[in-house]
Scaffold this motif. Sequence first.
Motif, PDB file in Angstrom:
ATOM      1  N   LEU A  32      20.152 -15.441  40.406  1.00 55.36           N
ATOM      2  CA  LEU A  32      19.481 -14.998  41.624  1.00 55.36           C
ATOM      3  C   LEU A  32      18.379 -13.984  41.340  1.00 55.36           C
ATOM      4  O   LEU A  32      17.395 -13.927  42.054  1.00 55.36           O
ATOM      5  N   PHE A  33      18.565 -13.168  40.294  1.00 56.74           N
ATOM      6  CA  PHE A  33      17.593 -12.138  39.979  1.00 56.74           C
ATOM      7  C   PHE A  33      17.242 -12.221  38.496  1.00 56.74           C
ATOM      8  O   PHE A  33      17.722 -11.422  37.690  1.00 56.74           O
ATOM      9  N   PRO A  34      16.369 -13.156  38.098  1.00 60.37           N
ATOM     10  CA  PRO A  34      16.067 -13.329  36.676  1.00 60.37           C
ATOM     11  C   PRO A  34      15.422 -12.102  36.046  1.00 60.37           C
ATOM     12  O   PRO A  34      15.663 -11.810  34.880  1.00 60.37           O
ATOM     13  N   GLU A  35      14.648 -11.336  36.810  1.00 60.87           N
ATOM     14  CA  GLU A  35      14.005 -10.143  36.239  1.00 60.87           C
ATOM     15  C   GLU A  35      15.040  -9.074  35.895  1.00 60.87           C
ATOM     16  O   GLU A  35      14.923  -8.386  34.881  1.00 60.87           O
ATOM     17  N   LYS A  36      16.081  -8.956  36.689  1.00 65.26           N
ATOM     18  CA  LYS A  36      17.140  -7.995  36.390  1.00 65.26           C
ATOM     19  C   LYS A  36      17.953  -8.457  35.187  1.00 65.26           C
ATOM     20  O   LYS A  36      18.416  -7.633  34.394  1.00 65.26           O
ATOM     21  N   GLN A  37      18.117  -9.751  35.047  1.00 66.39           N
ATOM     22  CA  GLN A  37      18.845 -10.283  33.904  1.00 66.39           C
ATOM     23  C   GLN A  37      18.074  -9.995  32.612  1.00 66.39           C
ATOM     24  O   GLN A  37      18.660  -9.600  31.615  1.00 66.39           O
ATOM     25  N   GLU A  38      16.761 -10.163  32.633  1.00 69.98           N
ATOM     26  CA  GLU A  38      15.944  -9.872  31.455  1.00 69.98           C
ATOM     27  C   GLU A  38      16.001  -8.390  31.108  1.00 69.98           C
ATOM     28  O   GLU A  38      16.083  -8.026  29.939  1.00 69.98           O
TER      29      GLU A  38
END
Length: 51
Positions: A32-38
């Motif tokens: 849902l939040f790829p930027e937070k995962q990165e």
Amino acid sequence: MNEKQNNAGKLVKVSQNGLLSLVAERLKDRVLFPEKQEKAKKDLKKVEVVK
């Protein structure tokens, strides 16, 4: 002007837990939040494990 039909007879009541499980099933295996995962991956690279 056309009148809208009331389809209240076709509605189904679902408990909050049931609704949450349906939503969870639809969102399973999605990021849902790829930027937070990165960002989390970058932060984890800096972590040192102490034994």
